[in-house]
Structure formats: structure tokens, C-alpha cells
Write an enzyme that holds these catalytic residues in place. Sequence first.
Site, PDB file in Angstrom:
ATOM      1  CB  CYS A 164      -0.993   0.052   1.144  1.00 46.12           C
ATOM      2  SG  CYS A 164      -2.224   1.330   0.810  1.00 46.12           S
ATOM      3  CB  CYS A 344      -4.184   3.180  -3.738  1.00 42.48           C
ATOM      4  SG  CYS A 344      -3.409   3.805  -2.249  1.00 42.48           S
TER       5      CYS A 344
HETATM    6  C1  LIG Z   1      -1.039   0.141   6.939  1.00 44.46           C
HETATM    7  C2  LIG Z   1      -1.478  -0.631   5.741  1.00 44.46           C
HETATM    8  C3  LIG Z   1      -2.484  -0.128   4.934  1.00 44.46           C
HETATM    9  C4  LIG Z   1      -2.907  -0.827   3.814  1.00 44.46           C
HETATM   10  N1  LIG Z   1      -3.928  -0.301   3.071  1.00 44.46           N
HETATM   11  C5  LIG Z   1      -4.394  -0.975   2.004  1.00 44.46           C
HETATM   12  C6  LIG Z   1      -5.516  -0.497   1.277  1.00 44.46           C
HETATM   13  O1  LIG Z   1      -6.096   0.551   1.600  1.00 44.46           O
HETATM   14  N2  LIG Z   1      -5.949  -1.204   0.211  1.00 44.46           N
HETATM   15  C7  LIG Z   1      -5.347  -2.375  -0.158  1.00 44.46           C
HETATM   16  O2  LIG Z   1      -5.798  -2.998  -1.112  1.00 44.46           O
HETATM   17  N3  LIG Z   1      -4.258  -2.868   0.504  1.00 44.46           N
HETATM   18  C8  LIG Z   1      -3.787  -2.202   1.575  1.00 44.46           C
HETATM   19  N4  LIG Z   1      -2.721  -2.705   2.303  1.00 44.46           N
HETATM   20  C9  LIG Z   1      -1.933  -3.828   1.733  1.00 44.46           C
HETATM   21  C10 LIG Z   1      -2.531  -5.204   1.970  1.00 44.46           C
HETATM   22  O3  LIG Z   1      -2.802  -5.433   3.339  1.00 44.46           O
HETATM   23  C11 LIG Z   1      -1.539  -6.261   1.455  1.00 44.46           C
HETATM   24  O4  LIG Z   1      -1.160  -5.916   0.129  1.00 44.46           O
HETATM   25  C12 LIG Z   1      -2.149  -7.649   1.447  1.00 44.46           C
HETATM   26  O5  LIG Z   1      -2.432  -8.043   2.769  1.00 44.46           O
HETATM   27  C13 LIG Z   1      -1.209  -8.657   0.768  1.00 44.46           C
HETATM   28  O6  LIG Z   1      -1.673  -9.966   0.931  1.00 44.46           O
HETATM   29  P1  LIG Z   1      -0.643 -11.180   1.101  1.00 44.46           P
HETATM   30  O7  LIG Z   1      -1.488 -12.374   1.326  1.00 44.46           O
HETATM   31  O8  LIG Z   1       0.345 -11.157   0.012  1.00 44.46           O
HETATM   32  O9  LIG Z   1       0.146 -10.826   2.435  1.00 44.46           O
HETATM   33  P2  LIG Z   1      -0.413 -10.807   3.914  1.00 44.46           P
HETATM   34  O10 LIG Z   1      -1.872 -10.492   3.915  1.00 44.46           O
HETATM   35  O11 LIG Z   1       0.490  -9.919   4.681  1.00 44.46           O
HETATM   36  O12 LIG Z   1      -0.274 -12.310   4.416  1.00 44.46           O
HETATM   37  C14 LIG Z   1       0.954 -12.986   4.479  1.00 44.46           C
HETATM   38  C15 LIG Z   1       0.730 -14.189   5.380  1.00 44.46           C
HETATM   39  O13 LIG Z   1       1.854 -15.067   5.284  1.00 44.46           O
HETATM   40  C16 LIG Z   1       2.179 -15.518   6.574  1.00 44.46           C
HETATM   41  N5  LIG Z   1       3.595 -15.893   6.568  1.00 44.46           N
HETATM   42  C17 LIG Z   1       4.673 -15.091   6.702  1.00 44.46           C
HETATM   43  N6  LIG Z   1       5.801 -15.808   6.637  1.00 44.46           N
HETATM   44  C18 LIG Z   1       5.434 -17.105   6.451  1.00 44.46           C
HETATM   45  C19 LIG Z   1       6.151 -18.301   6.323  1.00 44.46           C
HETATM   46  N7  LIG Z   1       7.488 -18.320   6.379  1.00 44.46           N
HETATM   47  N8  LIG Z   1       5.452 -19.450   6.161  1.00 44.46           N
HETATM   48  C20 LIG Z   1       4.099 -19.432   6.103  1.00 44.46           C
HETATM   49  N9  LIG Z   1       3.364 -18.321   6.226  1.00 44.46           N
HETATM   50  C21 LIG Z   1       4.031 -17.157   6.396  1.00 44.46           C
HETATM   51  C22 LIG Z   1       1.862 -14.341   7.485  1.00 44.46           C
HETATM   52  O14 LIG Z   1       1.673 -14.765   8.819  1.00 44.46           O
HETATM   53  C23 LIG Z   1       0.587 -13.803   6.839  1.00 44.46           C
HETATM   54  O15 LIG Z   1      -0.562 -14.387   7.388  1.00 44.46           O
HETATM   55  C24 LIG Z   1      -2.294  -2.056   3.459  1.00 44.46           C
HETATM   56  C25 LIG Z   1      -1.287  -2.577   4.277  1.00 44.46           C
HETATM   57  C26 LIG Z   1      -0.881  -1.874   5.406  1.00 44.46           C
HETATM   58  C27 LIG Z   1       0.186  -2.461   6.296  1.00 44.46           C
END
Ligand SMILES: Cc1cc2nc3c(=O)[nH]c(=O)nc-3n(C[C@H](O)[C@H](O)[C@H](O)COP(=O)(O)OP(=O)(O)OC[C@H]3O[C@@H](n4cnc5c(N)ncnc54)[C@H](O)[C@@H]3O)c2cc1C
Length: 401
Positions: A164, A344
Site C-alpha cells: 500500500c 488505493c
Molecule cells: C497500513 C497498511 C495499509 C494498507 N492499506 C491498504 C488499502 O487501503 N488497500 C489495499 O488494497 N491494501 C492495503 N494494504 C496492503 C494489503 O494489506 C496487502 O497488500 C495484502 O495483505 C497482501 O496480501 P498477502 O497475502 O500477500 O500478504 P499478507 O496479507 O500480509 O499475508 C501474508 C501471510 O503469510 C504468513 N507468513 C509469513 N511468513 C510465512 C512463512 N514463512 N510461512 C508461512 N506463512 C508465512 C503471514 O503470517 C501472513 O498471514 C495495506 C497494508 C498496510 C500495512
Amino acid sequence: MTTPATHHRVLIVGGGSAGVSVAARLRNARVGDIGLIEPSGTHYYQPLWTLVGGGCAPVGKSARPQASVVPRGVAWLKDRAVEIDPGDRTVTTASGARVGYDRLVVCPGIQLDWERVAGMAEALRTPAVSSNYTYELAPKTWELIRDLRSGTAVFTMPAGPIKCAGAPQKIAYLAADHWRRRGVLGAIRVVLVLPTPGLFGVREFAEELERVVARYGIEVRTNSELVEVDGEGRQVVVADHAAGTRETIGYDLLHVVPPQSAPDWIKAGPLADPGNPAGYVEVDKHTMRHVRHPEVFALGDAGSTPNSKTGAAVRRQAPVVARNVIATLGNQPPPASYDGYASCPLTTARDKTLLAEFDYTMRPTPSFPFIDTTRERRDMWYLKRYGLSALYWNLMLKGRA
Ligand SMILES: Cc1cc2nc3c(=O)[nH]c(=O)nc-3n(C[C@H](O)[C@H](O)[C@H](O)COP(=O)(O)OP(=O)(O)OC[C@H]3O[C@@H](n4cnc5c(N)ncnc54)[C@H](O)[C@@H]3O)c2cc1C
């Protein structure tokens, strides 16, 4: 090569936004034998943390037990993946388990590198510094904003891909609007430090944000980066890369966003592009399939696709990955293609949001074509405040949106 203790037809690494969405879609399509490796007992809706830091939502609403979001019929292994061996088709976990797979979906998110800025990690333990990038700290951001009546507030964004990319500036606008409403904005100098040459990569949205910044009188330092924090002395050093200068700024409130990168174990592993130090899982930007290991897919923040790293991007990637995994299990070529969509919702005031939607072309791609979404809007605020979290918990994580 030894036989792994367990084996799944589809194994997913990471049960965040991406992992749960893909698992749900595979289950909805009646794919059996899905394993999910996820160490955390709590699932977070991170986009809410901006609103928490801005005092517009309670932090508790961003967390639910992981068990409540893992789709029924998916085998959850509460463990951390530490190594992937694509030749052997196995994943090794921190507890030493070896799990085999026919198809692997890699989505462990992005790593927060607090220690890459001198003094940043230590400064977070001092009274005037916070970050919306963790569940624990987001409420502190609001306490600092709420209590500030005068002085200097600095908001920073690091260089390089982050999740983000709008979040570092959204909180500055929510804070400035709060101070404006309290009648103290005139007594507060607000500085926004950005590594980019402008406020946003898409011209239409950047122009609107320039009006927002002017409204609040925010000083924007472009092409600039936070390089040092002195938490005790309450000052930061900001490097201006265009001018080649360094400036020390004293602060009364500091909101930092850490530099971010691919998880170290992914960077060092065989799925990263050996020629690219960024180290994300190297997938085709349309099919989301690994370029060298066809039984591996990746999505979300840990993938190498050059979209903006957001949950909104995950929402569009998950159906592509699910369809392509299913097709390849049937020995068909991957039929689905991701277009780079990301969105966004930039909270520009406590009742307004600019919903920036775009794709690989970096042109606006509005979901609501009959309204002008290049301007900040009140209806988009309600979408951000209430609509998107409902969409997340009730539809996206269930593979229905
Ligand atoms: C402050 C903030 C504001 C945001 N605002 C927005 C917004 O307004 N709109 C939007 O669309 N997005 C927003 N985002 C971004 C969004 O949250 C992420 O892009 C999204 O969560 C990505 O999904 P993901 O599954 O790739 O990662 P995540 O949701 O972070 O999940 C990763 C998962 O992998 C697990 N993991 C880590 N390491 C390992 C490992 N070694 N083995 C197994 N599991 C593991 C973690 O525990 C976690 O559960 C924001 C993020 C933040 C921090």
C-alpha cells in the site's frame, strides 16, 4: 530424495489475504486435498490500520482468529515455511516437517525491514514515534495525533516497493484534517517525505493530491528519504536524492513506514530471480506461474509482478491463480491472465477518499465508470470505511469477490 511425511495436491504457503482467498476459490471449485502453512493464529485486515491510526476505526475490527477464516476442508498446518525445494517438490517448516505438493502457491507477504534505517526500530519505543504498519502500533498513531496541539509532524515513506504505497501519505491527510477541525493546524508544521518525484504515479490522481496537500499546507519533500532517526533527541535526517543534500528536522510527532523487501528465506531460495536482488518469487506477470518451475504459482506481496502491492491486487490475482492451478492440474495450459489491476483508496480527509484504481498501463481503470473517481469523494469514504472491510471478510476471503 526421501518421501515427505505429508503430501497435498495443492499446498499454499501463507494464509493472509492471498492464501485464504486462493484456498477458498479452490474449495469452491471442489478441489480436494489442499494444505495451508500459516504460523499466525490471528488473521489481519491490514487496510484498516490506516483508519485506526487516524482515529476512525477500532483496531480490534482488523483481527479475527485464523481458524475462522481458513476454509472448511483445508488442512491448516500452523507452522512457518523455511525452505522450498522445487526439484523435490517439498516445503520444509520451522518444526522440521516436510510437506510434498503437486502444485504450490507461494504467498507469505512482504518483510518489514525496520533496521534498514538507523535508529528507526529503537525510536518506535519512544513516546513521539509510531507506525501504522503493525497492529500493535496503529492505535499509538492516533493517540499522538489526538494529543498534538502545536509543533512539527513528520510522515515518511521509504524507497522501493512497499505494501500500500498510499498508506504513508493517507495518514498525513487524516491527521491534518483532524488538526484543521480542532483549529490547531495553523500551529502545526506538517512535513511529508516521499522517495518519488511526485505524489502518485498516475497523473490524474497526483493532480488531485496536489490540491489536497495545498489545502492542508503540507510541506512535501519529493525524491527524499528518511535515513536516520534520533528517537531520544526527537529529530530525523532526511536525504534529498535529487539535490544531493541532507536536512535535519526536529519533530513532535513522527510517523514512519519501514523499508520492505521479499522475506529473507524467499530471497535466498530457489524461487527468487537470481539476477535480481529484490528477491521476490519470480512469476509471469499475467499467469502468475513461476517462470522456471511450472508447478509453482505466487501472488500477493511476495510475488514479482510489477503491480502496486495491495489487497485490491490480490483480489484480482486470486481468481487467476485458482483457475490456472486447476487447469494445470488437468494438464491444460493456464487460461487466466492478470492485468495488473490495483487500487488505493487514498483517505484525503476524515470524510473523503480518492479511489485510485489502475493497472499495468498506469491509466485510471475505474470500477464505477459513471462517477468521477479522479476527485476525492464522500461516497468513496463510506466505501473505504465500511464497504471494503465487509467485502474482505464476507466475500473475498470466501472466494466470492
Ligand atoms: C497500513 C497498511 C495499509 C494498507 N492499506 C491498504 C488499502 O487501503 N488497500 C489495499 O488494497 N491494501 C492495503 N494494504 C496492503 C494489503 O494489506 C496487502 O497488500 C495484502 O495483505 C497482501 O496480501 P498477502 O497475502 O500477500 O500478504 P499478507 O496479507 O500480509 O499475508 C501474508 C501471510 O503469510 C504468513 N507468513 C509469513 N511468513 C510465512 C512463512 N514463512 N510461512 C508461512 N506463512 C508465512 C503471514 O503470517 C501472513 O498471514 C495495506 C497494508 C498496510 C500495512
